[in-house]
Motif scaffolding. Structure first.
Motif, PDB file in Angstrom:
ATOM      1  N   PHE A  85      35.614  40.922  58.159  1.00  0.00           N
ATOM      2  CA  PHE A  85      36.411  41.793  57.492  1.00  0.00           C
ATOM      3  C   PHE A  85      37.491  41.281  56.365  1.00  0.00           C
ATOM      4  O   PHE A  85      37.410  41.652  55.402  1.00  0.00           O
ATOM      5  CB  PHE A  85      37.290  42.641  58.725  1.00  0.00           C
ATOM      6  N   ARG A  86      38.152  40.065  56.858  1.00  0.00           N
ATOM      7  CA  ARG A  86      38.799  39.754  55.717  1.00  0.00           C
ATOM      8  C   ARG A  86      38.185  38.925  54.488  1.00  0.00           C
ATOM      9  O   ARG A  86      38.545  39.173  53.219  1.00  0.00           O
ATOM     10  CB  ARG A  86      39.616  38.412  56.576  1.00  0.00           C
ATOM     11  N   GLU A  87      36.832  38.219  54.794  1.00  0.00           N
ATOM     12  CA  GLU A  87      36.216  37.881  53.830  1.00  0.00           C
ATOM     13  C   GLU A  87      35.610  38.957  52.762  1.00  0.00           C
ATOM     14  O   GLU A  87      35.627  38.848  51.610  1.00  0.00           O
ATOM     15  CB  GLU A  87      35.044  37.115  54.351  1.00  0.00           C
ATOM     16  N   GLN A  88      35.016  40.050  53.352  1.00  0.00           N
ATOM     17  CA  GLN A  88      34.613  41.131  52.760  1.00  0.00           C
ATOM     18  C   GLN A  88      35.793  41.920  51.984  1.00  0.00           C
ATOM     19  O   GLN A  88      35.528  42.302  50.692  1.00  0.00           O
ATOM     20  CB  GLN A  88      33.921  42.357  53.809  1.00  0.00           C
ATOM     21  N   ALA A  89      37.116  42.136  52.517  1.00  0.00           N
ATOM     22  CA  ALA A  89      38.105  42.661  51.478  1.00  0.00           C
ATOM     23  C   ALA A  89      38.455  41.528  50.417  1.00  0.00           C
ATOM     24  O   ALA A  89      38.716  42.003  49.420  1.00  0.00           O
ATOM     25  CB  ALA A  89      39.310  42.716  52.404  1.00  0.00           C
ATOM     26  N   GLU A  90      38.364  40.265  50.636  1.00  0.00           N
ATOM     27  CA  GLU A  90      38.641  39.370  49.524  1.00  0.00           C
ATOM     28  C   GLU A  90      37.682  39.375  48.325  1.00  0.00           C
ATOM     29  O   GLU A  90      38.157  39.474  47.207  1.00  0.00           O
ATOM     30  CB  GLU A  90      38.784  37.892  50.081  1.00  0.00           C
ATOM     31  N   ALA A  91      36.332  39.643  48.978  1.00  0.00           N
ATOM     32  CA  ALA A  91      35.305  39.755  47.708  1.00  0.00           C
ATOM     33  C   ALA A  91      35.555  41.050  47.076  1.00  0.00           C
ATOM     34  O   ALA A  91      35.229  40.729  45.917  1.00  0.00           O
ATOM     35  CB  ALA A  91      33.913  39.738  48.650  1.00  0.00           C
ATOM     36  N   GLU A  92      35.794  42.272  47.795  1.00  0.00           N
ATOM     37  CA  GLU A  92      36.034  43.396  46.913  1.00  0.00           C
ATOM     38  C   GLU A  92      37.095  43.349  46.026  1.00  0.00           C
ATOM     39  O   GLU A  92      37.109  43.808  44.954  1.00  0.00           O
ATOM     40  CB  GLU A  92      36.236  44.549  48.036  1.00  0.00           C
ATOM     41  N   LEU A  93      38.090  42.624  46.528  1.00  0.00           N
ATOM     42  CA  LEU A  93      39.369  42.468  45.467  1.00  0.00           C
ATOM     43  C   LEU A  93      38.980  41.718  44.352  1.00  0.00           C
ATOM     44  O   LEU A  93      39.532  41.959  42.912  1.00  0.00           O
ATOM     45  CB  LEU A  93      40.660  41.951  46.379  1.00  0.00           C
ATOM     46  N   ARG A  94      38.235  40.786  44.505  1.00  0.00           N
ATOM     47  CA  ARG A  94      37.953  39.466  43.586  1.00  0.00           C
ATOM     48  C   ARG A  94      36.916  40.534  42.645  1.00  0.00           C
ATOM     49  O   ARG A  94      37.402  40.317  41.268  1.00  0.00           O
ATOM     50  CB  ARG A  94      37.196  38.464  44.058  1.00  0.00           C
ATOM     51  N   ARG A  95      36.015  41.380  42.971  1.00  0.00           N
ATOM     52  CA  ARG A  95      35.235  42.041  42.156  1.00  0.00           C
ATOM     53  C   ARG A  95      36.222  42.984  41.439  1.00  0.00           C
ATOM     54  O   ARG A  95      35.732  43.372  40.262  1.00  0.00           O
ATOM     55  CB  ARG A  95      34.158  42.531  42.885  1.00  0.00           C
ATOM     56  N   ASP A  96      36.942  43.704  41.873  1.00  0.00           N
ATOM     57  CA  ASP A  96      37.798  44.751  41.218  1.00  0.00           C
ATOM     58  C   ASP A  96      38.381  44.112  40.017  1.00  0.00           C
ATOM     59  O   ASP A  96      38.694  44.601  38.930  1.00  0.00           O
ATOM     60  CB  ASP A  96      38.819  45.365  42.069  1.00  0.00           C
ATOM     61  N   LEU A  97      39.016  42.909  40.434  1.00  0.00           N
ATOM     62  CA  LEU A  97      39.810  42.116  39.338  1.00  0.00           C
ATOM     63  C   LEU A  97      38.970  41.643  38.240  1.00  0.00           C
ATOM     64  O   LEU A  97      39.433  41.716  37.219  1.00  0.00           O
ATOM     65  CB  LEU A  97      40.491  41.007  40.016  1.00  0.00           C
ATOM     66  N   GLU A  98      37.764  41.392  38.433  1.00  0.00           N
ATOM     67  CA  GLU A  98      36.700  40.866  37.341  1.00  0.00           C
ATOM     68  C   GLU A  98      36.282  42.111  36.458  1.00  0.00           C
ATOM     69  O   GLU A  98      36.489  42.153  35.266  1.00  0.00           O
ATOM     70  CB  GLU A  98      35.525  40.128  37.885  1.00  0.00           C
ATOM     71  N   ASN A  99      36.251  43.344  37.243  1.00  0.00           N
ATOM     72  CA  ASN A  99      36.087  44.524  36.383  1.00  0.00           C
ATOM     73  C   ASN A  99      37.143  44.968  35.470  1.00  0.00           C
ATOM     74  O   ASN A  99      36.812  45.261  34.341  1.00  0.00           O
ATOM     75  CB  ASN A  99      35.216  45.668  37.383  1.00  0.00           C
ATOM     76  N   SER A 101      39.532  43.080  34.120  1.00  0.00           N
ATOM     77  CA  SER A 101      39.882  42.001  33.245  1.00  0.00           C
ATOM     78  C   SER A 101      38.709  41.970  32.187  1.00  0.00           C
ATOM     79  O   SER A 101      39.022  41.836  30.844  1.00  0.00           O
ATOM     80  CB  SER A 101      39.900  40.677  33.706  1.00  0.00           C
ATOM     81  N   ASN A 102      37.727  42.457  32.459  1.00  0.00           N
ATOM     82  CA  ASN A 102      36.363  42.502  31.566  1.00  0.00           C
ATOM     83  C   ASN A 102      35.829  43.712  31.013  1.00  0.00           C
ATOM     84  O   ASN A 102      34.852  44.452  31.470  1.00  0.00           O
ATOM     85  CB  ASN A 102      35.025  41.684  31.921  1.00  0.00           C
ATOM     86  N   PHE A 103      36.866  44.613  30.470  1.00  0.00           N
ATOM     87  CA  PHE A 103      36.735  45.899  29.973  1.00  0.00           C
ATOM     88  C   PHE A 103      35.975  45.912  28.814  1.00  0.00           C
ATOM     89  O   PHE A 103      36.430  45.334  27.781  1.00  0.00           O
ATOM     90  CB  PHE A 103      37.905  46.700  30.123  1.00  0.00           C
ATOM     91  N   LYS A 104      34.842  46.802  28.709  1.00  0.00           N
ATOM     92  CA  LYS A 104      34.038  46.768  27.522  1.00  0.00           C
ATOM     93  C   LYS A 104      33.727  48.302  27.110  1.00  0.00           C
ATOM     94  O   LYS A 104      33.142  48.834  28.124  1.00  0.00           O
ATOM     95  CB  LYS A 104      32.848  46.080  27.469  1.00  0.00           C
ATOM     96  N   ALA A 105      34.154  48.852  26.111  1.00  0.00           N
ATOM     97  CA  ALA A 105      33.909  50.257  25.704  1.00  0.00           C
ATOM     98  C   ALA A 105      32.432  50.454  25.644  1.00  0.00           C
ATOM     99  O   ALA A 105      31.707  49.762  24.894  1.00  0.00           O
ATOM    100  CB  ALA A 105      34.674  50.905  24.745  1.00  0.00           C
TER     101      ALA A 105
END
Length: 224
Positions: A85-99, A101-105
């Protein structure tokens, strides 16, 4: 040692002397103890302990039991589930941060159509007409119903008033009729033969002096 039962104080229950040998024979013979258990078990005597050395337990040669921690499978499964559960939460948080920071219209899609322009409507203008509300219709119906109820109540009150007046008239007439019936009227004398008074043939009553006790009482009073 055996003891004979105490003889009864009743004079008819004494044991004869020639029964004593038979009684002692029953006591000394162990085969009769089954039939008379109360005679052989009246006094309990414990057996003495045999003379011997005191019993001392020897110390055991086995080592003492050492407590060890439990290794339950449920604890391992709980730790494994918590780690996943901890690994899954960390992966989701990392993916959200990447999305974030890399915003493209997105690019505007190309179109061959001309831009939108409003056209004049050909429909005629709306004509304003009078309208009837249901509330006004209900108000008229309510007004008619209220007038009908009022007329009905008025007619009922008038009829009640007439009935009361008629009842009052009947009561007054009944009172007058009762008063007329209560007036005293003498019954007229019926005409018949005239009454003729005849002279009595009986002699007149001769008056005599009463025999009162006043003279006697006065004489006794004078004597006293």
């Amino acid at each position: 040692a055996f003891y004979l039962p105490r003889p009864s104080t009743h004079k008819h229950t004494h044991c004869p002397l020639f029964f004593l040998p038979i009684y002692f024979t029953f006591l000394t013979n162990s085969s009769f103890s089954f039939f008379f258990p109360t005679l052989f078990h009246q006094h309990f005597k414990a057996r003495p302990l045999p003379l011997a050395e005191p019993l001392i337990p020897k110390p055991s040669e086995r080592p003492l039991t050492e407590p060890q921690p439990f290794h339950l499978r449920s604890e391992q499964l709980a730790k494994e589930a918590e780690r996943k559960f901890r690994e899954q939460a960390e992966a989701e948080l990392r993916r959200d941060l990447e999305n974030f920071s890399n915003f493209k219209a997105r690019d505007v899609p190309l179109s061959h159509r001309s831009p939108y322009s409003a056209k004049k409507s050909t429909k005629p203008l709306t004509e304003i007409a009078d309208f009837d509300l249901n509330s006004s219709g209900r108000a008229e119906k309510r007004k008619t119903f209220d007038s009908f109820v009022k007329e009905k109540e008025t007619a009922a009150e008038e009829q009640k008033r007439l009935q009361e007046m008629e009842k009052e008239k009947e009561e007054q007439a009944e009172i007058k009729r009762l008063r007329r019936s209560m007036n005293f009227k003498a019954t007229p004398i019926t005409e018949g033969k005239p009454i003729e008074v005849q002279k009595s043939n009986r002699p007149l009553t001769v008056a005599s002096s009463p025999k009162l006790r006043t003279s006697r009482r006065s004489a006794i009073r004078n004597l006293v």
